[in-house]
Design an enzyme around this catalytic site. Structure first.
Site, PDB file in Angstrom:
ATOM      1  N   LYS A  87       0.856  -1.184   0.000  1.00 37.68           N
ATOM      2  CA  LYS A  87       0.000   0.000   0.000  1.00 37.68           C
ATOM      3  C   LYS A  87       0.888   1.229   0.000  1.00 37.68           C
ATOM      4  CE  LYS A  87      -4.502   0.884   0.378  1.00 37.68           C
ATOM      5  NZ  LYS A  87      -5.618   0.109  -0.168  1.00 37.68           N
ATOM      6  N   VAL A 195     -27.541   1.299  -3.212  1.00 40.48           N
ATOM      7  CA  VAL A 195     -27.704   0.792  -4.579  1.00 40.48           C
ATOM      8  C   VAL A 195     -26.885   1.650  -5.535  1.00 40.48           C
ATOM      9  CG1 VAL A 195     -29.833  -0.556  -4.418  1.00 40.48           C
ATOM     10  CG2 VAL A 195     -29.978   1.940  -4.588  1.00 40.48           C
TER      11      VAL A 195
HETATM   12  P1  NAD Z   1     -20.920   3.695  -4.870  1.00 37.61           P
HETATM   13  O1  NAD Z   1     -20.466   5.018  -4.320  1.00 37.61           O
HETATM   14  O2  NAD Z   1     -21.193   3.592  -6.319  1.00 37.61           O
HETATM   15  O3  NAD Z   1     -22.237   3.237  -4.092  1.00 37.61           O
HETATM   16  C1  NAD Z   1     -22.435   3.412  -2.717  1.00 37.61           C
HETATM   17  C2  NAD Z   1     -23.894   3.726  -2.513  1.00 37.61           C
HETATM   18  O4  NAD Z   1     -24.165   3.736  -1.116  1.00 37.61           O
HETATM   19  C3  NAD Z   1     -24.308   5.094  -3.065  1.00 37.61           C
HETATM   20  O5  NAD Z   1     -25.472   4.955  -3.834  1.00 37.61           O
HETATM   21  C4  NAD Z   1     -24.537   5.910  -1.820  1.00 37.61           C
HETATM   22  O6  NAD Z   1     -25.508   6.917  -1.983  1.00 37.61           O
HETATM   23  C5  NAD Z   1     -25.011   4.847  -0.850  1.00 37.61           C
HETATM   24  N1  NAD Z   1     -24.901   5.196   0.566  1.00 37.61           N
HETATM   25  C6  NAD Z   1     -23.956   5.940   1.191  1.00 37.61           C
HETATM   26  N2  NAD Z   1     -24.232   6.018   2.496  1.00 37.61           N
HETATM   27  C7  NAD Z   1     -25.361   5.316   2.709  1.00 37.61           C
HETATM   28  C8  NAD Z   1     -26.135   5.024   3.851  1.00 37.61           C
HETATM   29  N3  NAD Z   1     -25.826   5.500   5.061  1.00 37.61           N
HETATM   30  N4  NAD Z   1     -27.247   4.256   3.719  1.00 37.61           N
HETATM   31  C9  NAD Z   1     -27.588   3.774   2.502  1.00 37.61           C
HETATM   32  N5  NAD Z   1     -26.888   4.026   1.374  1.00 37.61           N
HETATM   33  C10 NAD Z   1     -25.793   4.782   1.480  1.00 37.61           C
HETATM   34  O7  NAD Z   1     -19.819   2.642  -4.403  1.00 37.61           O
HETATM   35  P2  NAD Z   1     -19.578   1.171  -4.986  1.00 37.61           P
HETATM   36  O8  NAD Z   1     -18.487   1.216  -5.972  1.00 37.61           O
HETATM   37  O9  NAD Z   1     -20.885   0.566  -5.333  1.00 37.61           O
HETATM   38  O10 NAD Z   1     -18.982   0.453  -3.697  1.00 37.61           O
HETATM   39  C11 NAD Z   1     -19.813   0.059  -2.615  1.00 37.61           C
HETATM   40  C12 NAD Z   1     -18.950  -0.499  -1.489  1.00 37.61           C
HETATM   41  O11 NAD Z   1     -18.209  -1.636  -1.978  1.00 37.61           O
HETATM   42  C13 NAD Z   1     -17.900   0.482  -0.969  1.00 37.61           C
HETATM   43  O12 NAD Z   1     -17.713   0.240   0.414  1.00 37.61           O
HETATM   44  C14 NAD Z   1     -16.649   0.092  -1.720  1.00 37.61           C
HETATM   45  O13 NAD Z   1     -15.470   0.438  -1.009  1.00 37.61           O
HETATM   46  C15 NAD Z   1     -16.824  -1.418  -1.791  1.00 37.61           C
HETATM   47  N6  NAD Z   1     -16.098  -2.056  -2.909  1.00 37.61           N
HETATM   48  C16 NAD Z   1     -16.353  -1.661  -4.194  1.00 37.61           C
HETATM   49  C17 NAD Z   1     -15.673  -2.273  -5.249  1.00 37.61           C
HETATM   50  C18 NAD Z   1     -15.943  -1.877  -6.674  1.00 37.61           C
HETATM   51  O14 NAD Z   1     -15.528  -2.614  -7.591  1.00 37.61           O
HETATM   52  N7  NAD Z   1     -16.625  -0.788  -6.932  1.00 37.61           N
HETATM   53  C19 NAD Z   1     -14.731  -3.278  -4.978  1.00 37.61           C
HETATM   54  C20 NAD Z   1     -14.501  -3.666  -3.654  1.00 37.61           C
HETATM   55  C21 NAD Z   1     -15.196  -3.047  -2.630  1.00 37.61           C
END
Ligand code: NAD
Length: 382
Positions: A87, A195
Site C-alpha cells: 500500500k 444501490v
Molecule cells: P458507490 O459510491 O457507487 O455506491 C455506494 C452507494 O451507497 C451510493 O449509492 C450511496 O448513496 C449509498 N450510501 C452511502 N451512504 C449510505 C447510507 N448510510 N445508507 C444507505 N446508502 C448509502 O460505491 P460502490 O463502488 O458501489 O462500492 C460500494 C462499497 O463496496 C464500498 O464500500 C466500496 O469500497 C466497496 N467495494 C467496491 C468495489 C468496486 O468494484 N466498486 C470493490 C470492492 C469493494
C-alpha cells in the site's frame, strides 16, 4: 527522493514484520511525504492502492500504510492471486495539493522499488492519476479503458463494479448453501444497503435468482434508478434497513455498519456484501456469531475488484503468471471462484468452532506464510 527521516516502523503498533517500508519526500517545499509499505511478497509483487489524505501526523500515515498493506496480503491471498500485499499513502490534501507532476514523482518512487510494489487507485486518487503515475513506471494498474486501448491493450480493463457484484453473488450463493443446505435463492428476502455501482448490479442478479428485495440509499437519484431498473422493490428508509424482516443483509455502502447498535437490531441469518471494513471492530464478528448470524468476511467476498486490477496488471506488465490467456472470460471464471473461497471459509469456521473472520485470516496465512514472515492476528483490508 528516499528520505532517512523514516521513524523505525517496527515501533508502530501496526507493524507486522513488513518486508519493506520506505519514506519518500515528494515535495520538499510543501513538505509532501509519501510512504510505501510492502508487507509480504511470498505469492508475488505487492499490489495495493495509493491513498492521498491529509493525515494528522506522519505516525498516523505510517500506521495506515502498515495496516492497509497487511490487509492486502490477506485479500490477495484469499482472492487466489499470485500477488502479495502492499500500500502507499501520500500525506496531502487531494483537492488542493494533488498535481500531475506530484503523481509522476510518486510513480518514480514506485519505479525505484523495481516491481516489488504495484500501485492502484484508492481514496484520493483517480484513473487520471494512474495515467500520470504510468509516465514514470509500468507498475501501476486501474487505468482508463480508452488509455489501455490507445496503448494496444484491448482485452481487459475498465470498471470493476459488475465483476465485484458477480463475486458477491457467488459468495451469497455459497453462504446460502451452507446456511440452508440448498442451491436455489428463490423465496429468500434481502436488504440491500446502498444501490450504487456494485449494489445495483448485485440487486439485479439477486432479483433474477428469485430474491425479494428491500433497498435503502441516501441518494434519491440512485433509488429512482434502482426502481426503474429492478422489477419490484420495497424502498426502506436508510436508518430502518437494519430492522428489515429479511434473511440476508447485504452491505453495499459504507464501512463500520456492523456495530453494537446495528447488530442488536438485526434478525437476519446471513450478512454478505461488498462494502469494505464492515465490522466496527474485528471483535464484532464474535457478536454476530453469538447472535447466530453467518458473516461472510468482506475482504473475501468483495475481491472481484482486485482480481480485475490484478489481471489488468498481468496484461500491461507483460507478466502473465498463468498457463491460459488473459481474457474477459478467464477473469470472470476467476471471479466466480470467490464462491469456493467463501464456502471453504465457512466450512473451516464451522469445523474449528471459530468465527468466520479468524477462519479467513488463518486460511490466507496458510497461503502466504513463509518461515519468519509476518505474525498471526486479525487483518483489515480496504
Ligand atoms: P458507490 O459510491 O457507487 O455506491 C455506494 C452507494 O451507497 C451510493 O449509492 C450511496 O448513496 C449509498 N450510501 C452511502 N451512504 C449510505 C447510507 N448510510 N445508507 C444507505 N446508502 C448509502 O460505491 P460502490 O463502488 O458501489 O462500492 C460500494 C462499497 O463496496 C464500498 O464500500 C466500496 O469500497 C466497496 N467495494 C467496491 C468495489 C468496486 O468494484 N466498486 C470493490 C470492492 C469493494
Amino acid at each position: 527522493m528516499t528520505d532517512p527521516a523514516l521513524q523505525d516502523p517496527s515501533t508502530n503498533p501496526a507493524y507486522d514484520n513488513h518486508e519493506q517500508v520506505v519514506r519518500f519526500v515528494l515535495d520538499k517545499e510543501k513538505n509532501i511525504v509519501a510512504y510505501i509499505a510492502v508487507h509480504n511478497t511470498v505469492l508475488g509483487p505487492a499490489l495495493g492502492g495509493c491513498r492521498i489524505k491529509k493525515y494528522a501526523s506522519e505516525e498516523d500515515a505510517l500506521y495506515d500504510v502498515l495496516r492497509l498493506s497487511r490487509g492486502m496480503t490477506y485479500k490477495n491471498a484469499m482472492a487466489g492471486l499470485p500477488l502479495g500485499g502492499g500500500k502507499a499513502v501520500i500525506i496531502a490534501d487531494p483537492q488542493a495539493e494533488k498535481t500531475p507532476e506530484l503523481m509522476q514523482k510518486f510513480g518514480a518512487c514506485v519505479e525505484s522499488l523495481s516491481g516489488s510494489y504495484v500501485t492502484a487507485e484508492d481514496s484520493g486518487t483517480t484513473e487520471e492519476d494512474m495515467e500520470n503515475i504510468r509516465k514514470s513506471t509500468k507498475h501501476v494498474t486501474g487505468l482508463r479503458p480508452d488509455y489501455l486501448k490507445e496503448h494496444g491493450y484491448d482485452n481487459l480493463g475498465g470498471n470493476p463494479s459488475p465483476l465485484t457484484a458477480l463475486g458477491c453473488f457467488e459468495g451469497v450463493k455459497a453462504a446460502v448453501r451452507q446456511r440452508y443446505g440448498r442451491d436455489e435463492l428463490t423465496g429468500l428476502k434481502a436488504a440491500i444497503q446502498g444501490v450504487g455501482a456494485v449494489g445495483l448490479s448485485l440487486a439485479g442478479m439477486l432479483q433474477e435468482a428469485g430474491v425479494e428485495l428491500f433497498i435503502a440509499d441516501i441518494n434519491e437519484m440512485n433509488i429512482a434508478k434502482a426502481k426503474e431498473e429492478l422489477d419490484s422493490v420495497t424502498v426502506v428508509r436508510p436508518d430502518e434497513i437494519y430492522d428489515a424482516d429479511v434473511d440476508l443483509f447485504v452491505p453495499c455502502a459504507l464501512g463500520g455498519v456492523l456495530n453494537d447498535e446495528t447488530i442488536a437490531r438485526m434478525q437476519v441469518d446471513i450478512i454478505a456484501g461488498p462494502a469494505n471494513n464492515q465490522l466496527a471492530t474485528p471483535e464484532h464478528d464474535e457478536k454476530l456469531a453469538a447472535q447466530n448470524i453467518m458473516y461472510v468476511p468482506d475482504y473475501v467476498i468483495n475481491a472481484g475488484g482486485v482480481i480485475c486490477v490484478g489481471y489488468e496488471y498481468f496484461m500491461t506488465s507483460g507478466f502473465n503468471p498463468y498457463d491460459f490467456d488473459l481474457t474477459e472470460e478467464s477473469m470472470e471464471e476467476h471471479v466466480r471462484t470467490i464462491g469456493d473461497a467463501v464456502e471453504q471459509i465457512l466450512t473451516y469456521a464451522k469445523n474449528k468452532h471459530i468465527n468466520t473472520g479468524t477462519a479467513a485470516d488463518s486460511l490466507a496465512e496458510e497461503k502466504f506464510e513463509s518461515e519468519g514472515a509476518n505474525s498471526r492476528s486479525r487483518s483489515t483490508a480496504a
